[in-house]
Motif scaffolding. Structure first.
Motif, PDB file in Angstrom:
ATOM      1  N   GLY A  57       0.779  -1.229   0.000  1.00  0.00           N
ATOM      2  CA  GLY A  57       0.000   0.000   0.000  1.00  0.00           C
ATOM      3  C   GLY A  57       0.807   1.273   0.000  1.00  0.00           C
ATOM      4  N   ALA A  58       2.112   1.205  -0.292  1.00  0.00           N
ATOM      5  CA  ALA A  58       2.939   2.417  -0.334  1.00  0.00           C
ATOM      6  C   ALA A  58       3.984   2.266  -1.428  1.00  0.00           C
ATOM      7  CB  ALA A  58       3.606   2.662   1.019  1.00  0.00           C
ATOM      8  N   ALA A  59       4.452   3.385  -1.941  1.00  0.00           N
ATOM      9  CA  ALA A  59       5.437   3.371  -3.017  1.00  0.00           C
ATOM     10  C   ALA A  59       6.768   2.828  -2.506  1.00  0.00           C
ATOM     11  CB  ALA A  59       5.630   4.781  -3.573  1.00  0.00           C
ATOM     12  N   PRO A  60       7.485   2.068  -3.333  1.00  0.00           N
ATOM     13  CA  PRO A  60       8.807   1.568  -2.923  1.00  0.00           C
ATOM     14  C   PRO A  60       9.749   2.709  -2.560  1.00  0.00           C
ATOM     15  CG  PRO A  60       8.045   0.412  -4.886  1.00  0.00           C
ATOM     16  CD  PRO A  60       7.081   1.538  -4.652  1.00  0.00           C
ATOM     17  N   LEU A  61      10.656   2.413  -1.659  1.00  0.00           N
ATOM     18  CA  LEU A  61      11.645   3.364  -1.159  1.00  0.00           C
ATOM     19  C   LEU A  61      13.034   2.895  -1.548  1.00  0.00           C
ATOM     20  CD1 LEU A  61      12.800   5.597   0.823  1.00  0.00           C
ATOM     21  CD2 LEU A  61      12.597   3.844   2.622  1.00  0.00           C
ATOM     22  N   ALA A  62      13.854   3.811  -2.082  1.00  0.00           N
ATOM     23  CA  ALA A  62      15.259   3.531  -2.364  1.00  0.00           C
ATOM     24  C   ALA A  62      16.127   4.453  -1.536  1.00  0.00           C
ATOM     25  CB  ALA A  62      15.559   3.705  -3.852  1.00  0.00           C
ATOM     26  N   LEU A  63      17.147   3.884  -0.910  1.00  0.00           N
ATOM     27  CA  LEU A  63      18.153   4.649  -0.190  1.00  0.00           C
ATOM     28  C   LEU A  63      19.515   4.247  -0.740  1.00  0.00           C
ATOM     29  CD1 LEU A  63      16.796   4.295   3.463  1.00  0.00           C
ATOM     30  CD2 LEU A  63      16.646   6.326   2.007  1.00  0.00           C
ATOM     31  N   PHE A  64      20.392   5.214  -0.963  1.00  0.00           N
ATOM     32  CA  PHE A  64      21.699   4.885  -1.505  1.00  0.00           C
ATOM     33  C   PHE A  64      22.703   5.950  -1.085  1.00  0.00           C
ATOM     34  CE2 PHE A  64      19.065   7.103  -4.532  1.00  0.00           C
ATOM     35  CZ  PHE A  64      19.871   8.067  -5.110  1.00  0.00           C
ATOM     36  N   GLY A  65      23.972   5.562  -1.097  1.00  0.00           N
ATOM     37  CA  GLY A  65      25.022   6.482  -0.695  1.00  0.00           C
ATOM     38  C   GLY A  65      26.145   5.743   0.008  1.00  0.00           C
ATOM     39  N   PRO A  66      27.274   6.422   0.263  1.00  0.00           N
ATOM     40  CA  PRO A  66      28.444   5.776   0.867  1.00  0.00           C
ATOM     41  C   PRO A  66      28.180   5.132   2.226  1.00  0.00           C
ATOM     42  CG  PRO A  66      29.045   7.921  -0.042  1.00  0.00           C
ATOM     43  CD  PRO A  66      27.545   7.832  -0.107  1.00  0.00           C
ATOM     44  N   SER A  67      27.239   5.667   2.999  1.00  0.00           N
ATOM     45  CA  SER A  67      27.002   5.150   4.349  1.00  0.00           C
ATOM     46  C   SER A  67      25.999   4.008   4.397  1.00  0.00           C
ATOM     47  CB  SER A  67      26.514   6.289   5.251  1.00  0.00           C
ATOM     48  OG  SER A  67      25.320   6.860   4.732  1.00  0.00           O
ATOM     49  N   LEU A  68      25.511   3.552   3.230  1.00  0.00           N
ATOM     50  CA  LEU A  68      24.451   2.546   3.213  1.00  0.00           C
ATOM     51  C   LEU A  68      24.856   1.175   3.752  1.00  0.00           C
ATOM     52  CD1 LEU A  68      21.423   2.137   2.355  1.00  0.00           C
ATOM     53  CD2 LEU A  68      22.408   4.417   2.092  1.00  0.00           C
ATOM     54  N   PRO A  69      26.094   0.701   3.610  1.00  0.00           N
ATOM     55  CA  PRO A  69      26.396  -0.644   4.127  1.00  0.00           C
ATOM     56  C   PRO A  69      26.002  -0.852   5.586  1.00  0.00           C
ATOM     57  CG  PRO A  69      28.158   0.046   2.690  1.00  0.00           C
ATOM     58  CD  PRO A  69      27.235   1.229   2.827  1.00  0.00           C
ATOM     59  N   SER A  70      26.222   0.133   6.447  1.00  0.00           N
ATOM     60  CA  SER A  70      25.812  -0.001   7.847  1.00  0.00           C
ATOM     61  C   SER A  70      24.297  -0.108   7.963  1.00  0.00           C
ATOM     62  CB  SER A  70      26.308   1.196   8.671  1.00  0.00           C
ATOM     63  OG  SER A  70      27.709   1.219   8.735  1.00  0.00           O
ATOM     64  N   LEU A  71      23.595   0.721   7.212  1.00  0.00           N
ATOM     65  CA  LEU A  71      22.134   0.676   7.251  1.00  0.00           C
ATOM     66  C   LEU A  71      21.615  -0.643   6.697  1.00  0.00           C
ATOM     67  CD1 LEU A  71      19.682   2.519   7.973  1.00  0.00           C
ATOM     68  CD2 LEU A  71      19.542   3.058   5.548  1.00  0.00           C
ATOM     69  N   ILE A  72      22.256  -1.151   5.644  1.00  0.00           N
ATOM     70  CA  ILE A  72      21.864  -2.435   5.076  1.00  0.00           C
ATOM     71  C   ILE A  72      22.036  -3.541   6.110  1.00  0.00           C
ATOM     72  CG2 ILE A  72      22.594  -4.200   3.424  1.00  0.00           C
ATOM     73  CD1 ILE A  72      23.086  -1.922   1.414  1.00  0.00           C
ATOM     74  N   SER A  73      23.176  -3.532   6.793  1.00  0.00           N
ATOM     75  CA  SER A  73      23.419  -4.553   7.806  1.00  0.00           C
ATOM     76  C   SER A  73      22.361  -4.501   8.909  1.00  0.00           C
ATOM     77  CB  SER A  73      24.813  -4.355   8.409  1.00  0.00           C
ATOM     78  OG  SER A  73      25.044  -5.285   9.444  1.00  0.00           O
ATOM     79  N   TYR A  74      22.065  -3.299   9.395  1.00  0.00           N
ATOM     80  CA  TYR A  74      21.120  -3.179  10.500  1.00  0.00           C
ATOM     81  C   TYR A  74      19.694  -3.522  10.071  1.00  0.00           C
ATOM     82  CZ  TYR A  74      18.653  -1.335  14.525  1.00  0.00           C
ATOM     83  OH  TYR A  74      17.837  -1.219  15.628  1.00  0.00           O
ATOM     84  N   THR A  75      19.267  -3.029   8.907  1.00  0.00           N
ATOM     85  CA  THR A  75      17.895  -3.310   8.471  1.00  0.00           C
ATOM     86  C   THR A  75      17.723  -4.789   8.095  1.00  0.00           C
ATOM     87  OG1 THR A  75      18.493  -2.482   6.267  1.00  0.00           O
ATOM     88  CG2 THR A  75      17.338  -0.969   7.727  1.00  0.00           C
ATOM     89  N   THR A  76      18.753  -5.410   7.567  1.00  0.00           N
ATOM     90  CA  THR A  76      18.675  -6.857   7.322  1.00  0.00           C
ATOM     91  C   THR A  76      18.460  -7.598   8.628  1.00  0.00           C
ATOM     92  OG1 THR A  76      20.136  -6.685   5.395  1.00  0.00           O
ATOM     93  CG2 THR A  76      19.894  -8.860   6.375  1.00  0.00           C
ATOM     94  N   TYR A  77      19.178  -7.167   9.646  1.00  0.00           N
ATOM     95  CA  TYR A  77      19.024  -7.785  10.970  1.00  0.00           C
ATOM     96  C   TYR A  77      17.604  -7.599  11.501  1.00  0.00           C
ATOM     97  CZ  TYR A  77      19.531  -8.158  16.067  1.00  0.00           C
ATOM     98  OH  TYR A  77      19.358  -8.472  17.393  1.00  0.00           O
ATOM     99  N   ARG A  78      17.033  -6.406  11.296  1.00  0.00           N
ATOM    100  CA  ARG A  78      15.692  -6.148  11.802  1.00  0.00           C
ATOM    101  C   ARG A  78      14.618  -6.864  10.986  1.00  0.00           C
ATOM    102  NH1 ARG A  78      15.497  -5.060  16.967  1.00  0.00           N
ATOM    103  NH2 ARG A  78      17.051  -3.498  17.560  1.00  0.00           N
ATOM    104  N   ILE A  79      14.834  -7.005   9.691  1.00  0.00           N
ATOM    105  CA  ILE A  79      13.808  -7.609   8.827  1.00  0.00           C
ATOM    106  C   ILE A  79      13.933  -9.131   8.789  1.00  0.00           C
ATOM    107  CG2 ILE A  79      12.999  -7.767   6.433  1.00  0.00           C
ATOM    108  CD1 ILE A  79      13.823  -4.812   6.123  1.00  0.00           C
ATOM    109  N   HIS A  80      15.159  -9.644   8.676  1.00  0.00           N
ATOM    110  CA  HIS A  80      15.374 -11.097   8.501  1.00  0.00           C
ATOM    111  C   HIS A  80      16.029 -11.765   9.704  1.00  0.00           C
ATOM    112  CE1 HIS A  80      14.103 -11.010   4.354  1.00  0.00           C
ATOM    113  NE2 HIS A  80      15.032 -10.132   4.028  1.00  0.00           N
ATOM    114  N   GLY A  81      16.455 -10.991  10.691  1.00  0.00           N
ATOM    115  CA  GLY A  81      17.094 -11.573  11.853  1.00  0.00           C
ATOM    116  C   GLY A  81      18.534 -11.984  11.577  1.00  0.00           C
ATOM    117  N   LEU A  82      19.118 -12.706  12.532  1.00  0.00           N
ATOM    118  CA  LEU A  82      20.499 -13.157  12.379  1.00  0.00           C
ATOM    119  C   LEU A  82      20.665 -14.100  11.192  1.00  0.00           C
ATOM    120  CD1 LEU A  82      21.598 -13.735  16.093  1.00  0.00           C
ATOM    121  CD2 LEU A  82      22.416 -11.985  14.519  1.00  0.00           C
TER     122      LEU A  82
END
Length: 262
Positions: free
Chosen positions: A224-249
């Motif tokens: 029910g909402a438009a897809p979101l894209a985030l990108f930039g040099p600092s994204l690897p940390s955000l990717i790691s954390y959001t993967t942990y929150r969405i998919h767990g360890l």
């Protein structure tokens, strides 16, 4: 930093102004004004020639300066990307080892009760959607000279074509609202500051997640909402954390896209 570019532009302007001023004084002297006008014309002509010779020199120096600036920006970006990737790897290792992040104190966004922020960073932001397109066809009736009638019909057709093209562009789905944003990652959601407004994206509403640490980008799909894209040099940390929150360890350990962070 742009001194040679400004000098190049200034020399071109001086050359043009002095050239036309010299022509004006030559015209005055030919009308009988005599020696003073001719002297002024010669002086301005000399200034024009000097500016004409100086402009290419300043142009070459401006190009060199621009090239050095681009190289400096490239080096800075590469360093920022390496730093961001290293931070992403460190965070992934910490989480996989059972470690935890210390909560951050954030200002601006107001968190919910018992909600904690763990990352606060800058990223580029975009949403994927199409706008509601509207098109209004305009018809015209023209009277008078055949040339004026033909011109009126042509202008009306051109205006309609422009409106049709704009309507098609509005209806097309593409990445829109692109900007640089502040992103706060909490234990419940991502909070993005976009055009002065805080927008919230809950992890529980994510229906598809596409992390790409190599390209330093992540795409989130929602119900029910438009897809979101985030990108930039600092994204690897955000990717790691959001993967942990969405998919767990298990996601941190097994997600194929995160191989470069493990």
């Amino acid at each position: 930093m742009r001194r040679w570019q400004s000098r190049f532009t200034g020399s071109v302007r001086v050359c043009a102004i002095s050239f036309f001023a010299a022509l004006a004084f030559v015209s005055v002297s030919s009308d009988g004004e005599g020696l003073p006008a001719m002297r002024a014309a010669l002086l301005l002509g000399g200034i024009c020639l000097l500016s004409a010779f100086a402009a290419p020199v300043f142009g070459i120096l401006a190009l060199r300066e621009s090239g050095r600036a681009r190289e400096s920006q490239r080096v800075e970006l590469a360093a920022a990307q390496r730093h961001g990737h290293d931070e992403g790897r460190q965070l992934t290792a910490l989480l996989l080892a059972g470690g935890t992040l210390e909560p951050l104190t954030v200002w601006g966004a107001v968190l919910d009760a018992n909600e904690h922020a763990y990352l606060d960073l800058q990223a580029n932001y975009a949403r994927f959607y199409g706008r509601k397109a509207t098109y209004r066809h305009v018809s015209g009736v023209f009277f008078g000279h055949p040339g004026l009638v033909a011109a009126g019909v042509a202008m009306t057709a051109l205006s309609n074509a422009v409106r049709r093209s704009q309507a098609r562009a509005d209806a097309m789905q593409c990445w829109r609202d692109q900007c640089t944003t502040r992103v706060i990652a909490t234990d419940r959601r991502l909070i993005c500051l976009v055009s002065g407004q805080w927008r919230s994206f809950s992890y529980y509403a994510v229906t598809a997640f596409h992390p790409e640490p190599i390209s330093r980008s992540a795409v989130f799909e929602f119900s029910g909402a438009a897809p979101l894209a985030l990108f930039g040099p600092s994204l690897p940390s955000l990717i790691s954390y959001t993967t942990y929150r969405i998919h767990g360890l298990d996601g941190l350990r097994d997600h194929p896209s995160l191989a470069s962070l493990r």
